[in-house]
Every structure is written in C-alpha cells, then in structure tokens.
Scaffold this active site. Sequence first.
Site, PDB file in Angstrom:
ATOM      1  N   SER A 103       0.809  -1.210   0.000  1.00 42.26           N
ATOM      2  CA  SER A 103       0.000   0.000   0.000  1.00 42.26           C
ATOM      3  C   SER A 103       0.852   1.274   0.000  1.00 42.26           C
ATOM      4  O   SER A 103       1.579   1.544  -0.942  1.00 42.26           O
ATOM      5  CB  SER A 103      -0.957  -0.036   1.198  1.00 42.26           C
ATOM      6  OG  SER A 103      -1.902   0.988   1.147  1.00 42.26           O
ATOM      7  N   ASP A 243      -2.319   6.316  -3.540  1.00 34.79           N
ATOM      8  CA  ASP A 243      -1.175   5.659  -2.910  1.00 34.79           C
ATOM      9  C   ASP A 243      -0.728   4.501  -3.798  1.00 34.79           C
ATOM     10  O   ASP A 243      -1.207   4.331  -4.915  1.00 34.79           O
ATOM     11  CB  ASP A 243      -1.515   5.206  -1.492  1.00 34.79           C
ATOM     12  CG  ASP A 243      -2.541   4.084  -1.450  1.00 34.79           C
ATOM     13  OD1 ASP A 243      -3.282   3.921  -2.439  1.00 34.79           O
ATOM     14  OD2 ASP A 243      -2.617   3.368  -0.428  1.00 34.79           O
ATOM     15  N   ASP A 245      -1.156   1.319  -4.046  1.00 34.48           N
ATOM     16  CA  ASP A 245      -2.087   0.341  -4.624  1.00 34.48           C
ATOM     17  C   ASP A 245      -3.425   0.975  -4.986  1.00 34.48           C
ATOM     18  O   ASP A 245      -4.372   0.264  -5.325  1.00 34.48           O
ATOM     19  CB  ASP A 245      -2.279  -0.856  -3.702  1.00 34.48           C
ATOM     20  CG  ASP A 245      -2.989  -0.511  -2.400  1.00 34.48           C
ATOM     21  OD1 ASP A 245      -2.947   0.663  -1.991  1.00 34.48           O
ATOM     22  OD2 ASP A 245      -3.590  -1.416  -1.794  1.00 34.48           O
ATOM     23  N   ASP A 247      -5.905   2.356  -3.453  1.00 33.57           N
ATOM     24  CA  ASP A 247      -7.156   2.176  -2.729  1.00 33.57           C
ATOM     25  C   ASP A 247      -7.466   3.365  -1.826  1.00 33.57           C
ATOM     26  O   ASP A 247      -8.492   3.380  -1.141  1.00 33.57           O
ATOM     27  CB  ASP A 247      -7.169   0.873  -1.922  1.00 33.57           C
ATOM     28  CG  ASP A 247      -6.132   0.836  -0.804  1.00 33.57           C
ATOM     29  OD1 ASP A 247      -5.282   1.756  -0.736  1.00 33.57           O
ATOM     30  OD2 ASP A 247      -6.152  -0.131  -0.006  1.00 33.57           O
TER      31      ASP A 247
END
Length: 448
Positions: A103, A243, A245, A247
């Site tokens: 992440s 960010d 990833d 999400d």
Amino acid sequence: MAERIYFGTDGIRGTANTPPMTPDIALKLGQAAGEVFVRGDHRHRVIIAKDTRLSGYMIEPALTAGFISVGMDVVLVGPLPTPAVALLTRSLRADLGVMISASHNPYHDNGIKLFGPDGFKLSDTTEHTIEALMESGNVTLATPDKLGRAKRLDDAKGRYIEFVKNTFPKQLRLDGLKIVVDCAHGAAYQIAPAVLFELGAEVVSLGVSPDGFNINKECGSTYPQAFCKAVVEHGAHLGIALDGDADRVLIGDEKGELVDGDQLMAMIASYWHKKGLMKGRGIVATDMSNLGLERYLSTLGLQLHRTRVGDRYVSEAMRAQGYNIGGEQSGHIILSDYSTTGDGLVAALQVLAVMLESNQPMSEVSKCFTPLPQILRNVRYRSGASPLERREVKEAIASAEKKLGATGRIMVRKSGTEPLIRIMAEGESEPQIRLLVDSIAEAVDKAA
C-alpha cells in the site's frame, strides 16, 4: 481469539525477503489459502495482481506455486489497483483474489491482501484458519493430474478502466478541466491518467515512471506536497493523489490546499443525501475521523458510526448497518454501490461530480465543516513487546485524558502494518493537545 501470527490489520506485511515476506512463507500461504477455498468439484481459480515493487517479482511466483500445488488455477493480471482485484474476483467468478502490495509503505516493504469470492477482504476467523494451516503444514497437495495451471489475463486493465468510467454520472463530462493526478509510481500509473483523459480532462500526470524502487517516494497521497504544488504551478482545477495500490485518495484544491478523507466523505454524503442515493441514515468511519465530521453529519440528520482503524472493519460495519458510504481520514473511501473495498479513482470521480454539479471551485465545495484541531504523531519502536504495555506509558495516557476531559479525544494504538505507536489527540485548543501528544510520545519513546 488467539494472537495472529502473520496477518495484521490489512493482510500480511513486512520487509521484503525477511519474515513474513519471504518466498517460503508466500508458498505456504498459497497452499493454506488454496486449501481453505478449494470447495466443490469445479476448476478453482485465483486472481493475483501486484503493485510496482521490485519484490513483487519474488512473491508472485511463490504464491503461484503454492496455489497450483493444491489444485488452483492462477490468473496473473500484473500491476493493478487493489480494488481491481476485488472487482475481477467477482466478475470472473474466482474463488480467491490476491493483491501483492504494501500500500502506502516504501518499496522495501511488501504485503499480501486476500479477497474472498464475494470480493470482500477475509474475516479474522478465516485468517486464523489459514494461519493454523500454515503452521501445521496439514494441507492436501494435488495429485499430478489435478495440479493447477497459470495464465495471464491481458485485458484486465481495460476491464477495470471501463468499470471505473461507468461509475461517473452519465450526464457529466470532465471537458474543460485540468487535473493533476499523482499515481505514486504505483499500481494505477497507467490506469488513472487513462480514466481521466477518456472522460474529457486535460491531465497532468505525476508518479507514472515506476522503477521498482520509487513507489510512494516523495509522491502520492503520503507526500501531498508534490501534487498540491503541481496544481498551483500548472494552474489546474484540482489534483488527485493515490497511494501505491490506489485504494486511497486525497484531493488538492485549485489553491494547492489539501482535502482529506473526512472532507471527501462529507462531500459525497451531502451530495448523495440530497440526491436520495444514501442507504441507511449515516456513514461509517474510524476512530481517527474528526469530530467536526460527526457534528456536520448531525446537521443533515445523519449519524457517524465509528469502527477500529482498518478499511476492512469499515466495510464489515457498512454491511452490518446497511450503509453505502464509509472510509478513513487517510483517504480510504468505500462506496459499496460500486466496490467492496476502498477505491481511490471511484471516490475521486464522485468528488468531481459534486464539484461539477455545484458549479463551484474545489476550494469552496470541499469545505463542508471546520475540523477540530487534531494532532497525529507516530513513534517507532523496536520489534517485540509493545510499549503500550509499560506502566509509564499507561500513566502518561491516563494523565493526558484527565487533562483533556470531555472537550476532546485521545487515541493511542499500535499500528497493524509497521512497528509504530500512533498517537492522536483532538480538542478545542491546539496548543493543549500538542502538549498532551508530546507528553505521551516522550513516554513511548523512553519505553521503546
């Protein structure tokens, strides 16, 4: 429930090539998760995606081998956002979805997130079951004729792009808008600019040259200075920062001022409430969300239901409460009409819809409420026992809570993804809460 061995608040995470982020543990995870999700006589399949970290090349084949060894077919989709995995798991009728990503963490970390066939992150109970199998090694390996196969899905990116575009109101376009988008050199580095361009925007792209090492490095939602500065320099109408990833999302207005997840949730909730699109009588957020958000929602006749930190706990509460808006101050926004997990691009498009229909600049439409002063501090500690168990730390926290009284909140917790103690204080007086945070941080630092 027993202490978890591998799983934290958001899957398994750690420094690459050290436990638990090693190939042998990834192999065991693939076998154990495969054992749990091989049900029935059909050909079982798992979707595996990743972000742009160098270590993804190590973790991906190890997981693949684990799943194949217990008879699961593996569908490799390459770099894709985490919410795309949730989407593809459902749309392809897969038995399991896997995202290899840490992440917002730097490149030297990596992680593994698992999604069930319904597209939701796994429950604590299921994670405990998987961990028990990993520890015991009591998995049923497939016979040679029942081994799985691996293949690549070439159109995965296009499928997700079309899905995201279709969440934007059909009557609206982004024509005439200049938008800065910072992809953090992460999983959405190709997708996010494409979505915005195809909806009509003039796009200024940042963080779109991943090299395996630069993910989240002085860019993206964890380093908002970069995209906020670019908004002003390019004379853009707003900026979007994702960010690693994708999400989570943060927005920068046309003046380069940051708009956090609490304000974004307030914008969407107010807009959906007026449109009659809200389900339930409120939204779900975590203990970190500002009291200002709670007070603002009450003026609309809406409630704020709080959960522990972690977007999967938000998602679980949304399902239980029947709400379709939830999220975290950090920018994880879950809109369950569209996605089962946080989706930075989908949330950004809903914010853009609010701005366009209001016919106001982002700096005006995004100021739904005045947040109470809130101070956040992270204190790193050595791996091992948490400093929160030390007497002097408990006394410092109790003393701070007594001084603050009923005028605010103090929250001290251990991070579920890093060896950090996260300290938050919120109240009417910023100087007071700053002193209180300093006193707790000093006690934690000494105990660490």
